[in-house]
Design a protein around this motif. Structure first.
Motif, mmCIF file in Angstrom:
data_model
loop_
_atom_site.group_PDB
_atom_site.id
_atom_site.type_symbol
_atom_site.label_atom_id
_atom_site.label_comp_id
_atom_site.label_asym_id
_atom_site.label_seq_id
_atom_site.Cartn_x
_atom_site.Cartn_y
_atom_site.Cartn_z
ATOM 1 N N UNK A 43 -35.522 42.287 -11.378
ATOM 2 C CA UNK A 43 -34.910 41.007 -11.000
ATOM 3 C C UNK A 43 -35.020 39.997 -12.133
ATOM 4 N N UNK A 44 -35.767 40.340 -13.182
ATOM 5 C CA UNK A 44 -35.879 39.441 -14.326
ATOM 6 C C UNK A 44 -36.125 40.231 -15.595
ATOM 7 N N UNK A 74 -26.365 43.040 -15.778
ATOM 8 C CA UNK A 74 -26.553 44.495 -15.761
ATOM 9 C C UNK A 74 -28.024 44.834 -15.541
ATOM 10 N N UNK A 75 -28.891 44.164 -16.278
ATOM 11 C CA UNK A 75 -30.326 44.448 -16.197
ATOM 12 C C UNK A 75 -30.858 44.222 -14.788
ATOM 13 N N UNK A 76 -30.389 43.181 -14.125
ATOM 14 C CA UNK A 76 -30.915 42.836 -12.795
ATOM 15 C C UNK A 76 -30.256 43.633 -11.670
ATOM 16 N N UNK A 77 -29.537 44.666 -12.025
ATOM 17 C CA UNK A 77 -29.038 45.639 -11.038
ATOM 18 C C UNK A 77 -29.585 47.030 -11.366
ATOM 19 N N UNK A 78 -30.508 47.092 -12.326
ATOM 20 C CA UNK A 78 -30.970 48.340 -12.924
ATOM 21 C C UNK A 78 -32.290 48.781 -12.298
ATOM 22 N N UNK A 79 -32.358 50.018 -11.756
ATOM 23 C CA UNK A 79 -33.641 50.513 -11.254
ATOM 24 C C UNK A 79 -34.639 50.613 -12.414
ATOM 25 N N UNK A 80 -35.815 50.048 -12.246
ATOM 26 C CA UNK A 80 -36.764 49.998 -13.357
ATOM 27 C C UNK A 80 -37.197 51.381 -13.828
#
Length: 149
Positions: free
Chosen positions: A57-58, A73-79
């Motif tokens: 989320x960040x 894009x990053x804040x929709x990405x599974x870590x």
């Protein structure tokens, strides 16, 4: 920096507040706009939520540069996808250790950017995002040492 809603800004501020509560030291210099300080910090700072398959989320400006993604894009990405498949078990063990201990400051591991560039992070702090009542909101990591591979 992204335009955060009040609720999002509170969750982002929790990154620094949790770190200070667990470590006794500030993550970013105190005073001023905490969210802006996290966004523009010279270290990479990332955080994911508490979903079964946690989603970032960040990611601050430095993290987005390293992972070669924009904020949306990053804040929709599974870590878990930030680590190569062979390294995901190691990453899962790390997160279990953080869940148990609250904060670790000695993490090292290989990460992969959106374009496939690999880099090794070193001496990373990884911690639980806990509010004042102790409720868990996810986990965060910060690191200022990385080596391109």
């Amino acid at each position: 920096s992204p335009d955060f809603t009040a609720i999002e800004a509170k969750r982002v501020a929790l990154i620094a507040e949790s770190y200070q509560r667990l470590s006794g030291t500030p993550l970013v210099p105190p005073g001023g706009d905490l969210v802006a300080a996290l966004w523009s910090a010279s270290m990479a700072i990332v955080a994911h939520d508490t979903a079964a398959d946690p989603i970032f989320f960040f990611g601050n400006a430095k993290a987005l540069e390293l992972f070669e993604m924009d904020f949306q894009t990053f804040t929709r990405f599974p870590s878990r996808l930030s680590a190569e498949p062979v390294l995901r078990d190691e990453r899962a063990r790390l997160l279990e250790r953080v869940t148990r201990d609250g904060l670790i400051t000695d993490y090292a591991g290989v990460r992969i950017s959106a374009t496939g560039r690999r880099f090794r992070i070193e001496q990373a702090a990884v911690w639980n995002l806990l509010d004042a009542s102790g409720q868990r909101h996810g986990q965060a990591a910060a690191f200022s040492r990385w080596v391109p591979l």
